[in-house]
Design a protein around this motif. Sequence first.
Motif, short mmCIF file in Angstrom:
data_model
loop_
_atom_site.label_atom_id
_atom_site.label_comp_id
_atom_site.label_asym_id
_atom_site.label_seq_id
_atom_site.Cartn_x
_atom_site.Cartn_y
_atom_site.Cartn_z
N VAL A 163 -5.94 4.33 -0.89
CA VAL A 163 -5.21 5.20 -1.67
C VAL A 163 -6.18 6.43 -2.30
N ILE A 164 -7.43 6.00 -2.57
CA ILE A 164 -8.41 6.99 -2.88
C ILE A 164 -8.82 7.89 -1.72
N GLY A 165 -8.67 7.51 -0.63
CA GLY A 165 -8.65 8.37 0.68
C GLY A 165 -7.37 9.41 0.83
N VAL A 166 -6.50 8.82 0.72
CA VAL A 166 -5.13 9.49 0.63
C VAL A 166 -5.26 10.85 -0.45
N ALA A 167 -5.75 10.29 -1.76
CA ALA A 167 -5.85 11.24 -2.71
C ALA A 167 -6.75 12.36 -2.48
N GLY A 176 -6.23 16.64 -2.25
CA GLY A 176 -6.74 17.57 -2.95
C GLY A 176 -7.52 16.87 -4.44
N PHE A 177 -7.35 15.80 -4.32
CA PHE A 177 -8.28 14.97 -5.79
C PHE A 177 -9.74 15.29 -5.67
N THR A 225 -6.54 -6.17 -1.86
CA THR A 225 -6.50 -5.29 -2.96
C THR A 225 -7.57 -3.85 -2.94
N LEU A 226 -8.71 -4.47 -2.88
CA LEU A 226 -9.73 -3.55 -2.78
C LEU A 226 -9.60 -2.53 -1.73
N VAL A 227 -9.35 -3.16 -0.51
CA VAL A 227 -9.06 -2.14 0.66
C VAL A 227 -8.25 -1.24 0.30
N SER A 228 -6.74 -1.73 0.04
CA SER A 228 -5.87 -0.94 -0.30
C SER A 228 -5.98 0.33 -1.44
N ILE A 229 -6.93 -0.26 -2.52
CA ILE A 229 -7.51 0.81 -3.26
C ILE A 229 -8.03 1.85 -2.52
N ALA A 230 -9.03 1.43 -1.81
CA ALA A 230 -9.85 2.40 -1.03
C ALA A 230 -9.08 3.46 0.01
N VAL A 256 0.83 -1.34 0.04
CA VAL A 256 -0.01 -0.02 0.05
C VAL A 256 0.87 1.18 0.03
N ALA A 257 2.10 1.03 0.53
CA ALA A 257 2.94 2.39 0.65
C ALA A 257 3.24 2.73 -0.58
N MET A 258 3.74 1.88 -1.49
CA MET A 258 4.13 2.30 -2.89
C MET A 258 3.37 3.21 -3.49
N PRO A 259 2.10 3.08 -4.05
CA PRO A 259 1.31 3.87 -4.69
C PRO A 259 1.08 5.34 -3.85
N VAL A 260 1.06 5.22 -2.54
CA VAL A 260 0.84 6.46 -1.67
C VAL A 260 2.18 7.34 -1.76
N LEU A 261 3.29 6.71 -1.72
CA LEU A 261 4.58 7.47 -2.06
C LEU A 261 4.67 7.90 -3.48
N MET A 262 4.15 7.09 -4.27
CA MET A 262 4.07 7.63 -5.82
C MET A 262 3.14 8.93 -5.85
N LEU A 263 2.04 8.82 -5.26
CA LEU A 263 1.30 10.00 -5.45
C LEU A 263 1.68 11.21 -4.65
N LEU A 264 2.46 11.04 -3.62
CA LEU A 264 3.28 12.20 -2.89
C LEU A 264 4.25 12.78 -3.65
N LEU A 265 4.98 11.94 -4.47
CA LEU A 265 6.05 12.31 -5.10
C LEU A 265 5.52 13.04 -6.42
N PHE A 266 4.54 12.36 -7.29
CA PHE A 266 4.20 12.99 -8.56
C PHE A 266 3.30 14.00 -8.13
N THR A 267 2.99 14.48 -6.98
CA THR A 267 2.11 15.57 -6.80
C THR A 267 2.69 16.68 -6.13
N TYR A 268 3.70 16.64 -5.32
CA TYR A 268 4.26 17.65 -4.55
C TYR A 268 5.92 17.97 -4.96
N VAL A 269 6.33 16.70 -5.55
CA VAL A 269 7.80 17.19 -6.24
C VAL A 269 7.81 17.46 -7.60
#
Length: 263
Positions: A130-134, A138-139, A123-128, A33-46
């Motif tokens: 990641v959507i919550g973090v997004a 600001g998504f 996986t569906l719980v992980s997707i939910a 789960v941490a991998m897509p969250v880190l990617m989201l942080l990286l590609f949004t803020y960096v």
Amino acid sequence: MTTLTYAARDARTMLRRNLKHALRYPSMTISVVAMPVLMLLLFTYVFGGALGTGIGGTASGSADYIDYVAPGIILMAATSGALVTAVGVCSDMTEGIVNRFRTMAISRASFLTGHVVGSVLQTLVSIAFVIGVALLMGFRPHATPLGWLAAAGLLTLLTLALTWLSAAIGLVAKNVETASNIPLPMQFLPFLGSAIVPPESMPTGLRWFAEYQPFTPVIETLRGLLMGTEVGGAAIGAVAWCVGLTLVGYLWARTAFRRSATR
């Protein structure tokens, strides 16, 4: 009780076993789960400011770029779950527990069914998540309730397809290390699609690959459903790819499981 009822009962037992195992040993699930969250942080803020401005008409700046990149990162959460499935199946195969199951009066199909259903739920719980973090970052999707329902169905279908492929990988892998490495290309394939930037911005050869690889129509359909934009013919391609990959993964896993019994 009929044969089908016995098979369903055994599959529920295997599902309960896999879910308990995931709860007792959550490190693998957390790392995936941490991998897509880190990617989201990286590609949004960096990179979000530069990529959002570069895309131009699609987004401008990191504040708007998250609306473009979030659907692609959400899809990455589905691909990351494939790693857990492959490792879990391979671990059971190499540790001998499957041979023990084969000596017991249980349905042969229950082992794979329990793994696949359990992995899809995780996986569906992980997707939910990641959507919550997004959403916290600001998504702001404009999807209707029907759009959300269609997006959930598409993600479930994609997760099912990737889970069957990963189950087959776990069955043919010689050890856990190999099982954890083989699914890695699936996690990074969205980068060579429209997850981060539009294919139109890529060189000719890479653009051709990006337009015709399996994840691009899924990403475009998911983006259209969540943002309320035109989906077009991408939806047909997305469903066709998911159904095709599910059939390939299921037949491959079933064949590999039967062959493993004769080794």
